[in-house]
Design a protein around this motif. Structure first.
Motif, PDB file in Angstrom:
ATOM      1  N   ALA A   1      -1.091  -8.872  12.757  1.00 34.44           N
ATOM      2  CA  ALA A   1      -2.525  -8.669  12.502  1.00 34.44           C
ATOM      3  C   ALA A   1      -3.202 -10.019  12.254  1.00 34.44           C
ATOM      4  O   ALA A   1      -3.653 -10.297  11.136  1.00 34.44           O
ATOM      5  CB  ALA A   1      -2.725  -7.743  11.310  1.00 34.44           C
TER       6      ALA A   1
ATOM      7  N   TYR B   1      -1.775  -4.053   7.081  1.00 38.79           N
ATOM      8  CA  TYR B   1      -3.090  -3.568   6.673  1.00 38.79           C
ATOM      9  C   TYR B   1      -3.030  -2.840   5.335  1.00 38.79           C
ATOM     10  O   TYR B   1      -3.948  -2.931   4.511  1.00 38.79           O
ATOM     11  CB  TYR B   1      -3.682  -2.660   7.750  1.00 38.79           C
TER      12      TYR B   1
ATOM     13  N   ARG C   1       0.672  -1.761  10.600  1.00 45.11           N
ATOM     14  CA  ARG C   1       0.076  -0.840   9.632  1.00 45.11           C
ATOM     15  C   ARG C   1       0.465  -1.224   8.210  1.00 45.11           C
ATOM     16  O   ARG C   1      -0.341  -1.116   7.281  1.00 45.11           O
ATOM     17  CB  ARG C   1       0.516   0.593   9.951  1.00 45.11           C
TER      18      ARG C   1
END
Length: 210
Positions: A111, A36, A33
């Motif tokens: 990611a 991002y 997170r």
């Protein structure tokens, strides 16, 4: 992105301490997170710096051109030398247009879908990648002809690029690429008795500790 460093060596997928049990996810997800969020801030680009995009982002502590106050657009902006960097409004919210490859590339396992495009884009950036890998940082907005840069050089078209290759930044790039590829570091540290014992004593349960 300080969340990278412990996760270079410890596989936090599926294991949780009291804080993460209360949160309902693990530290790996927390760093996903954060990755991002770093990208989202650079895409929003509230300071209006050049080149920030979904394929060119990454704020963290790194080299910078130096401590200067210079005109940018219709106002005067503060630039920094080596400094913590992050979103404006945060405790380390120094966003002076400087990006560091390690912020994005050291987050590869979290990611890959948004990090691999950054690696491809930064690999093409003039002067940023050389025989020893990625230089520490670059600033596409810093195109000023100034004396006494803290480090690096300025190109009138592509901006400032640092001179240094810094081990503490090269390490996360290389080791996290290895973890993403085949758990290279994690598969060994998962078997170390001292690490397992330490994590259990810190309150971690579940996953590969079970």
């Amino acid at each position: 992105m300080p969340g990278q460093y412990s996760q270079i060596f410890i596989d936090f997928r599926g294991i949780r301490d009291a804080v993460m049990r209360e949160a309902g996810f693990d530290y790996f997800e927390n760093s996903r997170r954060e990755t991002y969020a770093n990208r989202a801030y650079c895409v929003a680009n509230p300071m209006g710096w050049q080149a920030y995009s979904g394929r060119l982002w990454g704020l963290a502590a790194c080299d910078g051109p130096g401590n200067f106050r210079l005109p940018y657009g219709s106002e005067t902006r503060q630039f920094y030398g080596y400094s913590a960097r992050g979103p404006v409004g945060e405790p380390d919210g120094r966003d002076d247009g400087t990006l560091t490859p390690s912020a994005a590339l050291g987050s590869l396992p979290f990611a890959p879908e948004i990090v691999i495009p950054v690696a491809e884009e930064m690999r093409k950036w003039p002067g940023l990648y050389d025989r020893y890998g990625f230089r520490d940082a670059f600033n596409p907005s810093f195109k000023y002809d100034v004396h006494k840069l803290e480090t690096g050089s300025v190109d009138p078209q592509s901006g400032w690029v640092a001179t240094d290759y810094i081990g503490i930044d090269q390490g996360p790039i290389l080791l996290q690429a290895a973890n993403h590829r085949n758990d290279f570091v994690w598969r060994y540290t998962r078997r170390v008795p001292a690490i397992r014992l330490g994590l259990k004593r810190a309150g971690f349960t579940g996953g590969w500790l079970g």
